[in-house]
Design an enzyme around this catalytic site. Structure first.
Site, short mmCIF file in Angstrom:
data_model
loop_
_atom_site.label_atom_id
_atom_site.label_comp_id
_atom_site.label_asym_id
_atom_site.label_seq_id
_atom_site.Cartn_x
_atom_site.Cartn_y
_atom_site.Cartn_z
N HIS A 158 -4.58 -6.69 -8.30
CA HIS A 158 -3.16 -6.51 -8.57
C HIS A 158 -2.62 -7.49 -9.62
O HIS A 158 -1.41 -7.60 -9.80
CB HIS A 158 -2.35 -6.65 -7.27
CG HIS A 158 -2.58 -5.52 -6.32
ND1 HIS A 158 -2.29 -5.60 -4.97
CD2 HIS A 158 -3.07 -4.27 -6.51
CE1 HIS A 158 -2.59 -4.45 -4.38
NE2 HIS A 158 -3.07 -3.63 -5.30
N THR A 250 -5.83 -8.28 5.76
CA THR A 250 -5.21 -7.12 5.12
C THR A 250 -4.95 -6.04 6.15
O THR A 250 -5.74 -5.85 7.08
CB THR A 250 -6.08 -6.57 3.97
OG1 THR A 250 -5.49 -5.37 3.47
CG2 THR A 250 -7.49 -6.29 4.43
#
Length: 310
Positions: A158, A250
């Site tokens: 990202h 996550t």
């Protein structure tokens, strides 16, 4: 390349643990195998034999360093959530506001430090590299705490808070200035009563390439944008060769990263999940270790008794 094209093309054909649906006996076996183990001793045995380890990390790792996630209830900066600011449209309409938001995040991150989970990963990479073994970290985080801890083989899918990209010439550059430009000094307060600074575009961060002076933007992947195809290709190559995969901190709901570990598991590679709680993907993995990553991961990645270090 679309967000999950490269993983989706395999996952569709590898559903149900890679077994065809024609045999109920095979389906039952698949379901039984889906129950994850929490045996650290069994994980350590698998870890001791792994040659290529892929570690996929998310916001839960950084949360233990006190990093705000800006996701879910209460995740506001002023009166906006990240989804309202981290978009190309928001930047086009109000680049000053978006830069205030990212300036605030950069300043916060400059005060944060890696926690024991980051350190354990970096130490494991250094140690195993001396044994001819490899560790790669595939992270959704943009805070660079893995890099700060010493991780070298790092794929930031990202992007990074500390890189900029020119909207004119496209140049990408590391940038650790504090503040990133004089006009943002003292700006970015998250209090909902704070008024926008309304900084003129020409006073916002500018490209320093010769003759450019274009408006810079954070080099992060915004909502509605595709991930870098080059980074995704590198991720795919690492997942293809790994013989052990860890999923750390996550939620396994953000795509395409949510598909990475199930893809690995579908070809029979052990996957271990380290998370505060179970996720939608938990039952597809061999191991699940609940609790803070900073507590569970150092034990999991510590030197194994069979390791020989010259």
């Amino acid at each position: 390349m679309c967000l999950f094209q490269f993983t989706a093309r395999r996952l569709v054909s590898q559903a149900h643990c890679g077994l065809k649906a024609s045999s109920s006996k095979k389906q039952k076996f698949c379901l039984e195998m889906a129950r994850p183990s929490s045996s650290m001793a069994d994980f350590r045995e698998v870890f001791s034999k792994a040659k290529h380890i892929a570690i996929i990390t998310g916001a839960g790792v950084s949360a233990e360093s006190g990093v705000p996630t800006f996701r879910g209830a209460g995740g506001f900066w002023r009166k906006w959530q990240a989804q309202e600011l981290a978009t190309p449209g928001a930047f086009a309409r109000n680049p000053s506001r978006v830069w205030e938001f990212y300036h605030y995040r950069r300043e916060v991150m400059l005060s944060k430090h890696p926690n024991p989970a980051h350190v354990a990963i970096a130490e494991c990479e250094r140690r195993l590299s001396k044994q001819g073994r490899s560790v790669v970290v595939i992270t959704q985080n943009i805070d660079e705490l893995h890099r700060k801890a010493g991780t070298r083989h790092l794929l930031e899918i990202h992007g990074s808070l500390f890189k900029t990209r020119c909207t004119s010439c496209g140049n990408v550059a590391a940038n650790y200035k504090s503040p990133i430009c004089p006009a943002l000094a003292g700006k970015g307060a998250p209090d909902p009563d704070t008024e926008d600074a309304a900084i003129p575009v020409e006073d916002l961060p500018q490209c320093e390439e010769d003759g450019c002076n274009g408006l810079l933007r954070p080099h992060v992947v915004w909502f509605g944008e595709a991930l870098d195809p080059g980074v995704l290709t590198a991720v795919e190559k690492e997942l293809d060769i790994c013989d052990l995969c860890l999923v750390v901190g996550t939620s396994s709901v953000v795509y395409p990263a949510a598909m990475f570990a199930p893809q690995v598991s579908a070809r029979g590679v052990p996957v271990a999940e380290f998370n505060m709680e179970q996720t939608p993907a938990t039952n597809r993995f061999r191991f699940h270790f609940p609790g803070p990553c900073g507590t569970t991961l150092p034990q999991a990645l510590a030197r194994h008794e069979t390791e020989i270090i010259s």
